[in-house]
Design an enzyme around this catalytic site. Structure first.
Site, PDB file in Angstrom:
ATOM      1  N   GLY A  46       0.831  -1.194   0.000  1.00  0.00           N
ATOM      2  CA  GLY A  46       0.000   0.000   0.000  1.00  0.00           C
ATOM      3  C   GLY A  46       0.868   1.247   0.000  1.00  0.00           C
ATOM      4  N   GLN A  51       3.396   9.861   0.629  1.00  0.00           N
ATOM      5  CA  GLN A  51       4.670   9.149   0.786  1.00  0.00           C
ATOM      6  C   GLN A  51       5.624   9.407  -0.372  1.00  0.00           C
ATOM      7  OE1 GLN A  51       2.473   5.322   1.941  1.00  0.00           O
ATOM      8  NE2 GLN A  51       4.407   5.111   3.034  1.00  0.00           N
ATOM      9  N   CYS A  94       5.635  -0.261   7.136  1.00  0.00           N
ATOM     10  CA  CYS A  94       5.333   0.892   6.282  1.00  0.00           C
ATOM     11  C   CYS A  94       6.562   1.200   5.436  1.00  0.00           C
ATOM     12  CB  CYS A  94       4.998   2.090   7.176  1.00  0.00           C
ATOM     13  SG  CYS A  94       4.624   3.598   6.272  1.00  0.00           S
ATOM     14  N   LEU A  95       6.351   1.504   4.154  1.00  0.00           N
ATOM     15  CA  LEU A  95       7.492   1.832   3.290  1.00  0.00           C
ATOM     16  C   LEU A  95       8.214   3.090   3.776  1.00  0.00           C
ATOM     17  CD1 LEU A  95       5.963   1.079  -0.238  1.00  0.00           C
ATOM     18  CD2 LEU A  95       7.631  -0.294   1.044  1.00  0.00           C
ATOM     19  N   HIS A 136      -4.547   1.955   7.729  1.00  0.00           N
ATOM     20  CA  HIS A 136      -3.151   2.410   7.792  1.00  0.00           C
ATOM     21  C   HIS A 136      -2.892   3.489   6.733  1.00  0.00           C
ATOM     22  CE1 HIS A 136       1.380   1.517   7.926  1.00  0.00           C
ATOM     23  NE2 HIS A 136       1.234   2.246   6.851  1.00  0.00           N
ATOM     24  N   GLU A 137      -3.328   3.219   5.501  1.00  0.00           N
ATOM     25  CA  GLU A 137      -3.083   4.185   4.421  1.00  0.00           C
ATOM     26  C   GLU A 137      -3.878   5.466   4.643  1.00  0.00           C
ATOM     27  OE1 GLU A 137      -0.630   3.645   2.632  1.00  0.00           O
ATOM     28  OE2 GLU A 137      -0.465   1.515   3.078  1.00  0.00           O
ATOM     29  N   HIS A 140      -2.229   7.969   6.772  1.00  0.00           N
ATOM     30  CA  HIS A 140      -1.213   8.804   6.095  1.00  0.00           C
ATOM     31  C   HIS A 140      -1.821  10.124   5.608  1.00  0.00           C
ATOM     32  CE1 HIS A 140       2.413   6.387   5.978  1.00  0.00           C
ATOM     33  NE2 HIS A 140       1.753   5.328   5.555  1.00  0.00           N
TER      34      HIS A 140
HETATM   35 NI    NI Z   1       2.482   3.371   5.601  1.00  0.00          NI
END
Ligand code: NI
Length: 172
Positions: A46, A51, A94-95, A136-137, A140
């Site tokens: 995701g 990001q 998370c990336l 989660h996304e 962000h």
């Molecule tokens: Ni994340």
């Protein structure tokens, strides 16, 4: 399409509140395509636009990226319209917080509304990994990282680990 650099914590841009998308046009679809390419290149499931430094309410997701068939999902202006009282704990990563995995508690089921690639309103009932990933996304979009759901102590340990890994990478 282009792979874009993914910001990592504690980059202050990750704390920005993302803006509502006014029109779903070709520019927006190009952004989504870059997001998919960046997410696949980083082996993530995701990614939120912020990001890659774009403060727009756009998310991409593919919960099944390695099993041959791709299952790309795009969410524009997602909104949670219902959450269950039951909660579920899942390990999240998370990336933007590489190599750190921690348990996070969230509502087990949610109902979300969003716009699709053609700007049409869609409704989705989600549970399991899909519910976790979507929440989660969506965090962000409000400038929230999964680390912000942890205790202060766990968060500061994670941030120190992250800073150390960054230093090691820079010095080679
Ligand atoms: Ni994340």
């Amino acid at each position: 399409m282009a792979v874009r650099t993914i910001l990592t914590a504690p980059d202050p841009r990750l704390k920005a509140i993302s803006q509502t998308v006014e029109t779903v046009d070709n520019n927006l679809r190009r952004l989504a395509d870059d997001m998919f390419e960046s997410m696949y290149a980083a082996d993530g499931i995701g990614l939120a636009a912020i990001q890659i430094g774009v403060a727009k309410r756009v998310l991409v997701m593919d919960l099944n990226p390695k099993k041959g068939e791709k299952e790309p999902r795009l969410f524009i202006n997602p909104k949670i319209v219902w959450t269950s009282d039951d909660v579920a704990v899942s390990e999240e990563g998370c990336l933007s917080v590489p190599d750190i995995w921690e348990d996070v508690e969230r509502p087990a089921q949610i109902r979300a509304e969003y716009l699709d690639r053609d700007g049409r309103l869609q409704t989705l009932d989600a549970e399991g990994l899909l519910a976790t990933c979507l929440q989660h996304e969506m965090d962000h979009l409000e400038g929230i990282l999964f680390l912000d759901h942890l205790s202060k102590l766990k968060r500061s340990i994670a941030l120190r680990k992250l800073a150390k890994a960054k230093r090691l990478k820079e010095t080679g």
